[in-house]
Design a protein around this motif. Structure first.
Motif, PDB file in Angstrom:
ATOM      1  N   ALA A 143     -18.340  29.027  -1.410  1.00  0.00           N
ATOM      2  CA  ALA A 143     -19.723  29.546  -1.279  1.00  0.00           C
ATOM      3  C   ALA A 143     -20.214  30.293  -2.647  1.00  0.00           C
ATOM      4  N   ARG A 144     -19.143  31.077  -3.145  1.00  0.00           N
ATOM      5  CA  ARG A 144     -19.191  32.019  -4.316  1.00  0.00           C
ATOM      6  C   ARG A 144     -19.142  31.201  -5.508  1.00  0.00           C
ATOM      7  N   LEU A 145     -18.257  30.035  -5.557  1.00  0.00           N
ATOM      8  CA  LEU A 145     -17.945  29.301  -7.067  1.00  0.00           C
ATOM      9  C   LEU A 145     -18.827  28.037  -7.215  1.00  0.00           C
ATOM     10  N   ASP A 146     -19.000  27.739  -8.556  1.00  0.00           N
ATOM     11  CA  ASP A 146     -19.561  26.579  -8.679  1.00  0.00           C
ATOM     12  C   ASP A 146     -18.439  25.307  -8.637  1.00  0.00           C
ATOM     13  N   VAL A 147     -18.326  24.717  -7.755  1.00  0.00           N
ATOM     14  CA  VAL A 147     -17.170  23.754  -7.741  1.00  0.00           C
ATOM     15  C   VAL A 147     -17.353  22.388  -7.222  1.00  0.00           C
ATOM     16  N   PRO A 148     -18.085  21.689  -8.290  1.00  0.00           N
ATOM     17  CA  PRO A 148     -19.039  20.484  -7.944  1.00  0.00           C
ATOM     18  C   PRO A 148     -18.239  19.296  -7.390  1.00  0.00           C
ATOM     19  N   LEU A 149     -16.684  19.382  -7.786  1.00  0.00           N
ATOM     20  CA  LEU A 149     -16.030  18.319  -6.756  1.00  0.00           C
ATOM     21  C   LEU A 149     -15.578  18.417  -5.502  1.00  0.00           C
ATOM     22  N   ASN A 150     -15.763  19.627  -4.981  1.00  0.00           N
ATOM     23  CA  ASN A 150     -15.695  20.032  -3.362  1.00  0.00           C
ATOM     24  C   ASN A 150     -17.032  19.370  -2.637  1.00  0.00           C
ATOM     25  N   LEU A 151     -16.868  18.550  -1.721  1.00  0.00           N
ATOM     26  CA  LEU A 151     -17.733  18.197  -0.903  1.00  0.00           C
ATOM     27  C   LEU A 151     -17.882  19.106   0.428  1.00  0.00           C
ATOM     28  N   ASP A 152     -16.830  19.335   1.182  1.00  0.00           N
ATOM     29  CA  ASP A 152     -16.828  20.108   2.460  1.00  0.00           C
ATOM     30  C   ASP A 152     -17.270  21.404   2.171  1.00  0.00           C
ATOM     31  N   GLN A 153     -18.160  21.937   2.893  1.00  0.00           N
ATOM     32  CA  GLN A 153     -18.981  23.224   2.805  1.00  0.00           C
ATOM     33  C   GLN A 153     -19.716  23.470   1.572  1.00  0.00           C
ATOM     34  N   ASN A 154     -20.112  22.548   0.804  1.00  0.00           N
ATOM     35  CA  ASN A 154     -20.570  22.694  -0.466  1.00  0.00           C
ATOM     36  C   ASN A 154     -21.804  21.886  -0.504  1.00  0.00           C
ATOM     37  N   ARG A 155     -22.734  21.898   0.207  1.00  0.00           N
ATOM     38  CA  ARG A 155     -23.990  21.145   0.310  1.00  0.00           C
ATOM     39  C   ARG A 155     -25.133  21.973  -0.682  1.00  0.00           C
ATOM     40  N   HIS A 156     -24.829  23.283  -0.848  1.00  0.00           N
ATOM     41  CA  HIS A 156     -25.534  24.074  -1.799  1.00  0.00           C
ATOM     42  C   HIS A 156     -25.316  23.661  -3.210  1.00  0.00           C
ATOM     43  N   ASN A 157     -24.416  23.087  -3.600  1.00  0.00           N
ATOM     44  CA  ASN A 157     -24.117  22.490  -4.879  1.00  0.00           C
ATOM     45  C   ASN A 157     -25.045  21.321  -5.537  1.00  0.00           C
ATOM     46  N   ALA A 158     -25.423  21.405  -6.628  1.00  0.00           N
ATOM     47  CA  ALA A 158     -26.349  20.412  -7.135  1.00  0.00           C
ATOM     48  C   ALA A 158     -25.758  19.119  -7.227  1.00  0.00           C
ATOM     49  N   PHE A 159     -24.585  19.038  -7.458  1.00  0.00           N
ATOM     50  CA  PHE A 159     -23.835  17.666  -7.595  1.00  0.00           C
ATOM     51  C   PHE A 159     -23.534  17.038  -6.289  1.00  0.00           C
TER      52      PHE A 159
END
Length: 181
Positions: A143-159
């Protein structure tokens, strides 16, 4: 958890360092972060943290037997069936995903996995931090980091939508192709 230890680590480790003996990665629970000096896909910045993972995974009924050493080594030399990081990188690099063995597992085949391992040896570096219950930190980190290669729990990421579609397309194509050994 202090994110600086993953975002700006004191030390990053290469494949050759992680795969040698004695092994620098401790066989304990923790969180690891992957940095790349070349982007696996246009639109992604290089030379930054792009993926975080944990070992072991905490499941509803048990905790896996994995540890930092096993997971980090597997990401460097395993296959896409056992490493979501390898699956993601291979898809981003345009490697052909194939069904193997009984047809339920998907990898990039021996040649593709070798290409991926070589690419990772050249461009991937990893760091880690010990943590007694890493599953308690994973959601917060993603949630706190910009980790674009994570999919799980990362829907907020633009990638996220682009990566999800790329992986889904690779899986659909693999199902259309014959099973390989």
């Amino acid at each position: 958890m202090d994110t600086a230890v993953l975002v700006s680590p004191d030390r990053l480790w290469s494949a050759s360092e992680v795969l040698r003996r004695p092994n620098p990665v401790p066989p304990v629970s923790g969180v690891y972060g992957w940095h790349f000096d070349a982007s696996p896909f246009s639109g992604l910045a290089a030379a930054q943290l792009l993926y975080v993972g944990i070992a072991p995974r905490h499941m509803a009924t048990r905790t896996s037997s994995q540890n930092l050493r096993k997971r980090v080594r597997y990401h460097f030399r395993g296959n896409a069936a056992g490493s979501t990081l390898r699956l993601t990188l291979g898809c981003l690099l345009g490697l052909e995903l194939r069904r193997v063995g009984s047809g339920k597992r998907m990898t990039f085949g021996k040649a593709g996995e070798a290409v991926l391992s070589h690419w990772m040896a050249e461009h991937a570096r990893v760091c880690w931090v010990e943590h007694p219950e890493p599953w308690t930190a994973e959601s917060e980190l993603i949630a706190r980091l910009d980790v674009p290669l994570n999919l799980d729990q990362n829907r907020h990421n633009a990638f996220h939508p682009r990566l999800k579609e790329l992986r889904a397309r690779a899986r659909r194509r693999a199902r259309e192709l014959p099973v390989t050994s």
